[in-house]
Scaffold this motif. Structure first.
Motif, PDB file in Angstrom:
ATOM      1  N   GLN A 133       0.776  -1.237  -0.031  1.00  0.00           N
ATOM      2  CA  GLN A 133      -0.134  -0.139   0.003  1.00  0.00           C
ATOM      3  C   GLN A 133       0.650   1.400  -0.087  1.00  0.00           C
ATOM      4  OE1 GLN A 133      -2.609  -0.572   3.539  1.00  0.00           O
ATOM      5  NE2 GLN A 133      -4.291  -1.328   1.960  1.00  0.00           N
ATOM      6  N   CYS A 134       2.011   1.146   0.417  1.00  0.00           N
ATOM      7  CA  CYS A 134       2.933   2.289   0.350  1.00  0.00           C
ATOM      8  C   CYS A 134       3.600   2.689  -1.270  1.00  0.00           C
ATOM      9  CB  CYS A 134       4.312   2.018   0.910  1.00  0.00           C
ATOM     10  SG  CYS A 134       4.233   1.706   2.597  1.00  0.00           S
ATOM     11  N   TYR A 135       3.043   1.846  -2.202  1.00  0.00           N
ATOM     12  CA  TYR A 135       3.275   2.195  -3.501  1.00  0.00           C
ATOM     13  C   TYR A 135       2.288   3.336  -3.963  1.00  0.00           C
ATOM     14  CZ  TYR A 135       6.648  -1.423  -4.339  1.00  0.00           C
ATOM     15  OH  TYR A 135       7.769  -2.415  -4.236  1.00  0.00           O
ATOM     16  N   GLY A 136       2.643   4.369  -4.605  1.00  0.00           N
ATOM     17  CA  GLY A 136       1.845   5.210  -5.104  1.00  0.00           C
ATOM     18  C   GLY A 136       0.634   4.758  -5.874  1.00  0.00           C
ATOM     19  N   ASN A 137       0.995   4.050  -6.709  1.00  0.00           N
ATOM     20  CA  ASN A 137      -0.078   3.373  -7.744  1.00  0.00           C
ATOM     21  C   ASN A 137      -0.366   2.122  -7.002  1.00  0.00           C
ATOM     22  OD1 ASN A 137       2.626   2.382  -7.904  1.00  0.00           O
ATOM     23  ND2 ASN A 137       2.433   2.338 -10.371  1.00  0.00           N
ATOM     24  N   TYR A 138      -0.788   1.987  -6.160  1.00  0.00           N
ATOM     25  CA  TYR A 138      -0.963   0.706  -5.399  1.00  0.00           C
ATOM     26  C   TYR A 138      -2.170  -0.187  -6.084  1.00  0.00           C
ATOM     27  CZ  TYR A 138      -3.550  -2.271  -2.207  1.00  0.00           C
ATOM     28  OH  TYR A 138      -4.288  -3.655  -1.548  1.00  0.00           O
ATOM     29  N   GLU A 139      -3.030   0.349  -6.602  1.00  0.00           N
ATOM     30  CA  GLU A 139      -4.153  -0.568  -7.433  1.00  0.00           C
ATOM     31  C   GLU A 139      -3.477  -1.137  -8.830  1.00  0.00           C
ATOM     32  OE1 GLU A 139      -6.874  -1.709  -6.399  1.00  0.00           O
ATOM     33  OE2 GLU A 139      -7.110  -0.525  -4.554  1.00  0.00           O
ATOM     34  N   GLN A 140      -2.656  -0.435  -9.499  1.00  0.00           N
ATOM     35  CA  GLN A 140      -2.175  -0.877 -10.436  1.00  0.00           C
ATOM     36  C   GLN A 140      -0.987  -1.848 -10.396  1.00  0.00           C
ATOM     37  OE1 GLN A 140      -0.200   2.272 -12.962  1.00  0.00           O
ATOM     38  NE2 GLN A 140       0.565   0.566 -14.420  1.00  0.00           N
ATOM     39  N   LYS A 142      -0.910  -3.942  -7.666  1.00  0.00           N
ATOM     40  CA  LYS A 142      -1.848  -5.104  -7.273  1.00  0.00           C
ATOM     41  C   LYS A 142      -2.252  -5.818  -8.417  1.00  0.00           C
ATOM     42  CE  LYS A 142      -5.731  -6.326  -4.177  1.00  0.00           C
ATOM     43  NZ  LYS A 142      -6.701  -6.397  -5.120  1.00  0.00           N
ATOM     44  N   ARG A 143      -3.012  -5.172  -9.452  1.00  0.00           N
ATOM     45  CA  ARG A 143      -3.409  -5.948 -10.538  1.00  0.00           C
ATOM     46  C   ARG A 143      -2.278  -6.558 -11.331  1.00  0.00           C
ATOM     47  NH1 ARG A 143      -6.938  -1.081 -11.159  1.00  0.00           N
ATOM     48  NH2 ARG A 143      -5.434  -0.303 -12.370  1.00  0.00           N
ATOM     49  N   PHE A 144      -1.243  -5.933 -11.528  1.00  0.00           N
ATOM     50  CA  PHE A 144       0.127  -6.493 -12.057  1.00  0.00           C
ATOM     51  C   PHE A 144       0.316  -7.901 -11.464  1.00  0.00           C
ATOM     52  CE2 PHE A 144       1.965  -2.439 -14.127  1.00  0.00           C
ATOM     53  CZ  PHE A 144       2.098  -3.247 -15.541  1.00  0.00           C
ATOM     54  N   TYR A 145       0.332  -7.827 -10.135  1.00  0.00           N
ATOM     55  CA  TYR A 145       0.683  -9.093  -9.421  1.00  0.00           C
ATOM     56  C   TYR A 145      -0.330 -10.152  -9.663  1.00  0.00           C
ATOM     57  CZ  TYR A 145       5.226  -7.413  -8.048  1.00  0.00           C
ATOM     58  OH  TYR A 145       6.374  -6.913  -7.838  1.00  0.00           O
ATOM     59  N   GLU A 146      -1.563  -9.797  -9.754  1.00  0.00           N
ATOM     60  CA  GLU A 146      -2.574 -10.713  -9.974  1.00  0.00           C
ATOM     61  C   GLU A 146      -2.466 -11.330 -11.317  1.00  0.00           C
ATOM     62  OE1 GLU A 146      -6.048  -8.181  -9.236  1.00  0.00           O
ATOM     63  OE2 GLU A 146      -6.047  -8.500  -6.982  1.00  0.00           O
ATOM     64  N   VAL A 222      11.494   0.805  -6.452  1.00  0.00           N
ATOM     65  CA  VAL A 222      11.083   0.242  -5.060  1.00  0.00           C
ATOM     66  C   VAL A 222      10.746   1.555  -4.165  1.00  0.00           C
ATOM     67  CG1 VAL A 222      11.449  -0.923  -2.851  1.00  0.00           C
ATOM     68  CG2 VAL A 222      12.540  -1.946  -5.249  1.00  0.00           C
ATOM     69  N   PRO A 223       9.718   2.190  -3.978  1.00  0.00           N
ATOM     70  CA  PRO A 223       9.576   3.315  -3.267  1.00  0.00           C
ATOM     71  C   PRO A 223      10.247   3.037  -1.764  1.00  0.00           C
ATOM     72  CG  PRO A 223       7.501   2.585  -4.311  1.00  0.00           C
ATOM     73  CD  PRO A 223       8.393   1.611  -4.448  1.00  0.00           C
ATOM     74  N   PHE A 224      10.895   4.036  -1.563  1.00  0.00           N
ATOM     75  CA  PHE A 224      11.547   4.102  -0.185  1.00  0.00           C
ATOM     76  C   PHE A 224      10.557   3.892   0.923  1.00  0.00           C
ATOM     77  CE2 PHE A 224      10.783   8.667  -0.383  1.00  0.00           C
ATOM     78  CZ  PHE A 224      10.690   8.899   1.202  1.00  0.00           C
ATOM     79  N   GLN A 225       9.390   4.470   0.896  1.00  0.00           N
ATOM     80  CA  GLN A 225       8.297   4.178   2.050  1.00  0.00           C
ATOM     81  C   GLN A 225       8.108   2.785   2.151  1.00  0.00           C
ATOM     82  OE1 GLN A 225       7.914   6.206  -0.876  1.00  0.00           O
ATOM     83  NE2 GLN A 225       7.164   8.348  -0.164  1.00  0.00           N
ATOM     84  N   ALA A 226       8.034   1.909   1.243  1.00  0.00           N
ATOM     85  CA  ALA A 226       7.802   0.542   0.935  1.00  0.00           C
ATOM     86  C   ALA A 226       8.859  -0.040   2.004  1.00  0.00           C
ATOM     87  CB  ALA A 226       7.509  -0.149  -0.096  1.00  0.00           C
TER      88      ALA A 226
END
Length: 264
Positions: A133-140, A142-146, A222-226
């Motif tokens: 969820q720390c990824y700014g484009n979280y939904e995208q 998530k869909r990639f990994y699905e 890799v976002p540093f927040q993650a």
């Protein structure tokens, strides 16, 4: 040092390079998604430090035979058999980018043999909801990994190849990192992202060894927040966070290796 083969079952082998094998202190390098075991320059660096450097191929990378894996644990157990074969009882692990996840998996199995884990621009624990969820484009993302989870290894490999082929310059495309990664009709590359998208077979909450991490805030991969959230989940870790450097920067890479050598 010539490339060697470790046969872990009939007709299946991993390639590896065992540099400076006469030294007692050992560092095992697990490369990133685009990776190679040909690390002659880094081996010379560690030779001056009296440190053994073992670099092991992914399943299907380079000339290593391809085999479909169920999860990270299956590859980790092959690695452990190699370590046993080489009589490596105590060592440190060095993970670059996606190699971080393989280091964490190994620690959940053989933590008593691992002295320290060093991570450069490491992949975050994306299987943890609070991390992805720390990824700014979280939904995208998530869909990639699905998408990766449903596709075959070959289909994933073609997708990754087409995506990155537009980004990489011609010099990189001539490199061992590139050529070894797209071996076996790109299935090994596709398998790497599929392993990330499936059940890992372990959780980083079980990692007990000391983890030293280095990451740049301007890392686009890799976002540093993650990464910061990953550090919170790990029991025993520290993070050196710098402003600049991207996902890979030669000066910072060797500076981190100086740090690694000081800890071995």
């Amino acid at each position: 040092m010539s490339i060697k083969k470790f046969f872990y079952e009939d007709n299946h082998f991993l390639e590896y390079n065992d540099y400076n094998s006469s030294f007692s202190k050992a560092l095992i390098l697990l490369p990133g998604t685009f990776g190679t075991i040909k690390q002659n320059e880094l081996a010379e660096f560690y030779k001056e430090k009296n440190i053994r450097l073992l670099v092991v191929s992914r399943v299907g990378y380079g000339n290593s035979t391809y085999k479909q894996l169920e999860n990270y644990l299956e590859y980790a157990n092959i690695l452990i058999r190699l370590f046993d074969f080489l009589k490596l009882d105590n060592f440190s692990l060095f993970g670059i980018s996606a190699g971080a996840l393989h280091c964490y998996c190994l620690d959940t199995l053989i933590s008593k043999r691992i002295e320290n884990i060093f991570i450069y621009s490491g992949m975050a624990a994306i299987n943890e909801k609070e991390v992805i969820q720390c990824y700014g484009n979280y939904e995208q993302i998530k869909r990639f990994y699905e998408f990766f989870a449903k596709q075959s290894e070959k289909e994933n490999g073609e997708f990754m190849f087409n995506f990155y082929n537009e980004i990489f310059d011609e010099e990189f495309k001539k490199s061992d990192r590139y050529k070894d990664t797209i071996a076996n009709d790109k299935k090994a590359l596709g398998q790497e992202v599929k392993l990330q998208s499936k059940d890992w077979g372990f959780t980083i909450k079980d990692v007990s060894s000391k983890v030293y991490m280095y990451h740049a805030k301007d890392d686009k991969e890799v976002p540093f927040q993650a990464v910061e959230k990953t550090v919170e989940i790990l029991k025993n870790s520290s993070l050196k966070l710098v402003e600049k450097g991207g996902h890979f920067n030669r000066p910072s890479f060797y500076k981190f290796n100086e740090f690694i050598a000081s800890k071995l």
